[in-house]
Scaffold this active site. Structure first.
Site, PDB file in Angstrom:
ATOM      1  N   SER A  50       0.855  -1.186   0.000  1.00 61.00           N
ATOM      2  CA  SER A  50       0.000   0.000   0.000  1.00 61.00           C
ATOM      3  C   SER A  50       0.893   1.239   0.000  1.00 61.00           C
ATOM      4  CB  SER A  50      -0.884   0.000   1.251  1.00 61.00           C
ATOM      5  OG  SER A  50      -0.058   0.091   2.402  1.00 61.00           O
ATOM      6  N   ASP A  83      -1.330  -1.775  -3.879  1.00 62.17           N
ATOM      7  CA  ASP A  83      -2.661  -1.919  -3.286  1.00 62.17           C
ATOM      8  C   ASP A  83      -3.277  -0.522  -3.107  1.00 62.17           C
ATOM      9  OD1 ASP A  83      -4.784  -3.240  -2.089  1.00 62.17           O
ATOM     10  OD2 ASP A  83      -3.832  -3.376  -0.118  1.00 62.17           O
ATOM     11  N   HIS A  84      -4.473  -0.325  -3.612  1.00 64.79           N
ATOM     12  CA  HIS A  84      -5.211   0.935  -3.442  1.00 64.79           C
ATOM     13  C   HIS A  84      -4.430   2.183  -3.843  1.00 64.79           C
ATOM     14  CE1 HIS A  84      -8.860  -0.689  -1.736  1.00 64.79           C
ATOM     15  NE2 HIS A  84      -8.124  -1.475  -0.980  1.00 64.79           N
ATOM     16  N   ASP A 105      -7.669   2.745  -7.453  1.00 58.02           N
ATOM     17  CA  ASP A 105      -8.948   2.719  -6.755  1.00 58.02           C
ATOM     18  C   ASP A 105      -9.662   4.043  -6.967  1.00 58.02           C
ATOM     19  OD1 ASP A 105     -11.135   2.572  -5.175  1.00 58.02           O
ATOM     20  OD2 ASP A 105     -10.084   2.107  -3.309  1.00 58.02           O
ATOM     21  N   GLU A 142     -11.609  -0.769  -9.076  1.00 65.95           N
ATOM     22  CA  GLU A 142     -12.601  -1.096  -8.039  1.00 65.95           C
ATOM     23  C   GLU A 142     -13.912  -0.403  -8.344  1.00 65.95           C
ATOM     24  OE1 GLU A 142     -11.507  -1.331  -3.945  1.00 65.95           O
ATOM     25  OE2 GLU A 142     -13.451  -0.631  -3.223  1.00 65.95           O
ATOM     26  N   HIS A 220     -11.458  -8.035  -1.687  1.00 61.75           N
ATOM     27  CA  HIS A 220     -10.676  -7.305  -0.685  1.00 61.75           C
ATOM     28  C   HIS A 220     -11.194  -7.674   0.706  1.00 61.75           C
ATOM     29  CE1 HIS A 220      -8.359  -4.103  -2.938  1.00 61.75           C
ATOM     30  NE2 HIS A 220      -8.898  -4.852  -3.875  1.00 61.75           N
ATOM     31  N   GLY A 221     -10.427  -7.308   1.699  1.00 61.71           N
ATOM     32  CA  GLY A 221     -10.880  -7.512   3.077  1.00 61.71           C
ATOM     33  C   GLY A 221     -11.230  -8.960   3.354  1.00 61.71           C
ATOM     34  N   SER A 222     -10.407  -9.883   2.824  1.00 61.99           N
ATOM     35  CA  SER A 222     -10.779 -11.298   2.911  1.00 61.99           C
ATOM     36  C   SER A 222      -9.947 -12.092   3.910  1.00 61.99           C
ATOM     37  CB  SER A 222     -10.723 -11.934   1.522  1.00 61.99           C
ATOM     38  OG  SER A 222     -11.753 -11.392   0.730  1.00 61.99           O
ATOM     39  N   THR A 266      -4.953  -8.678   7.289  1.00 61.15           N
ATOM     40  CA  THR A 266      -5.139  -8.791   8.745  1.00 61.15           C
ATOM     41  C   THR A 266      -4.628 -10.118   9.307  1.00 61.15           C
ATOM     42  OG1 THR A 266      -7.026  -7.275   8.673  1.00 61.15           O
ATOM     43  CG2 THR A 266      -6.895  -8.766  10.564  1.00 61.15           C
TER      44      THR A 266
HETATM   45 ZN   LIG Z   1      -8.465  -3.329  -0.149  1.00 64.16          ZN
END
Ligand SMILES: [Zn+2]
Length: 339
Positions: A50, A83-84, A105, A142, A220-222, A266
């Site tokens: 990121s 990323d993003h 994004d 996105e 995302h966020g997986s 995460t």
């Molecule tokens: Zn993301």
């Protein structure tokens, strides 16, 4: 072997019917843990940075860490992905640095917080695709916005992806991969109870895949936020609140319907924090940082290896030869957007 492009790695994943984990990197131990896991599992892998990661490590350190991974594991297709990306200039900077894939994004304005309108998203994404494809670099766009905030990025609002708009977006921009919003969010606190098929709009994935069978979808966020890791952190003095991630079965269902890139940040953070907290607590007389970072690196490796296996990518590293950027640029030149 050169770094691989997202386009090729996801095309191959589509052929093989699997998903590829995209793991965030900020430091040497994360890069090493991911590399070791990919070698052990003979799996292609995506390392993504990121803007926060580039600021933390510094662009040169980050690039050379990934190059070191590629030299260490020449048999593994490794993608270096932004990323993003918040605006076209950030994506162009990453391309100059040697990233083989960038995310523009455009679902948010350049502040990374305010949801944008559709025309803005199309315009900035199209601009990045033109510049990136000329150099063979892949682009992820996105459509829709995720909940949660990650590295200061995110509106906190959820707007699910509209399948018909997705078709128009891909036609107009020519993106290689599309991040879809299906109700997941960034960060550790995704859900207050175990999410079911209703909470996660998995039907949207099936619908978009039906309309865009050639477009690779990105979840995302997986992170799955394993309870065991949360418990270990809290047992070692942490104060994380009860939380639920995206169940692996839901991700696997997505993979059956065209999800090819699965973003996991995460889970790696939790694994590292659990290992660090436990080791520091258990060894009060120790002051050699290696004593703490070695188990942290092992913990990163373990969670990455598990995800690569669960996503079905294990064993696929040797399926193909990595194409250099020049070859990808030629491929794009033969099929311009809108042709
Ligand atoms: Zn993301």
């Amino acid at each position: 072997m050169p770094l691989a492009t997202l386009r090729q790695v996801l095309d191959e994943a589509a052929k093989g019917g699997y998903g590829v984990g995209a793991f965030n990197v900020n430091n040497m131990e994360q890069v090493q843990g991911i590399t070791e896991a990919a070698i052990e599992q003979a799996s292609p892998v995506i390392m993504q940075a990121s803007r926060g990661a580039i600021a933390y490590a510094g662009p040169n350190f980050l690039r050379h860490l990934i190059m070191a991974a590629a030299e260490t594991a020449p048999e593994i297709p490794i993608v270096l992905h932004l990323d993003h990306g918040d605006k076209p200039e950030t994506c162009l900077m990453a391309i100059d640095l040697g990233f083989t894939s960038v995310m523009m994004d455009g679902s948010l304005l350049a502040d990374g917080k305010t949801p944008s309108d559709y025309d803005y998203n199309v315009a900035v994404t199209r601009e990045v695709v033109a510049a990136a494809h000329a150099k063979g670099v892949s682009v992820e766009g996105e459509l829709g916005t995720l909940g949660g905030i990650e590295d200061g990025h995110g509106s906190g609002e959820v707007h699910l992806t509209d399948p018909d708009q997705a078709v128009d977006f891909v036609e107009q921009t020519g993106v290689d991969a599309l991040a879809v919003a299906i109700g997941t969010s960034h960060g550790a606190y995704k859900f207050t109870k175990k999410p079911t098929g209703d909470v996660l709009a998995m039907h949207l994935i099936e619908e978009i895949h039906g309309k865009l069978p050639e477009t690779h979808m990105v979840m995302h966020g997986s992170s799955s936020v394993p309870q065991e890791l949360v418990d270990r952190i809290n047992a070692a003095g942490g104060k994380l609140e009860a939380t639920y991630g995206v169940p692996v079965e839901e991700i696997q269902q997505g993979i059956r319907h065209g999800v090819r890139k699965v973003n996991v940040d995460t889970d790696g953070r939790l694994a590292i924090t659990a290992a660090l907290r436990e080791t520091i607590l258990a060894n009060p007389k120790e002051f050699d940082p290696r004593a703490f970072f070695k188990p942290a690196r092992e913990a990163m490796k373990a969670v990455v290896a598990e995800r690569l296996t669960q996503f079905g990518a294990a064993g696929h590293a040797g399926d193909y030869e990595v194409l250099p950027l020049e070859a990808m640029a030629e491929r794009y030149a033969g099929s311009p957007v809108g042709a």
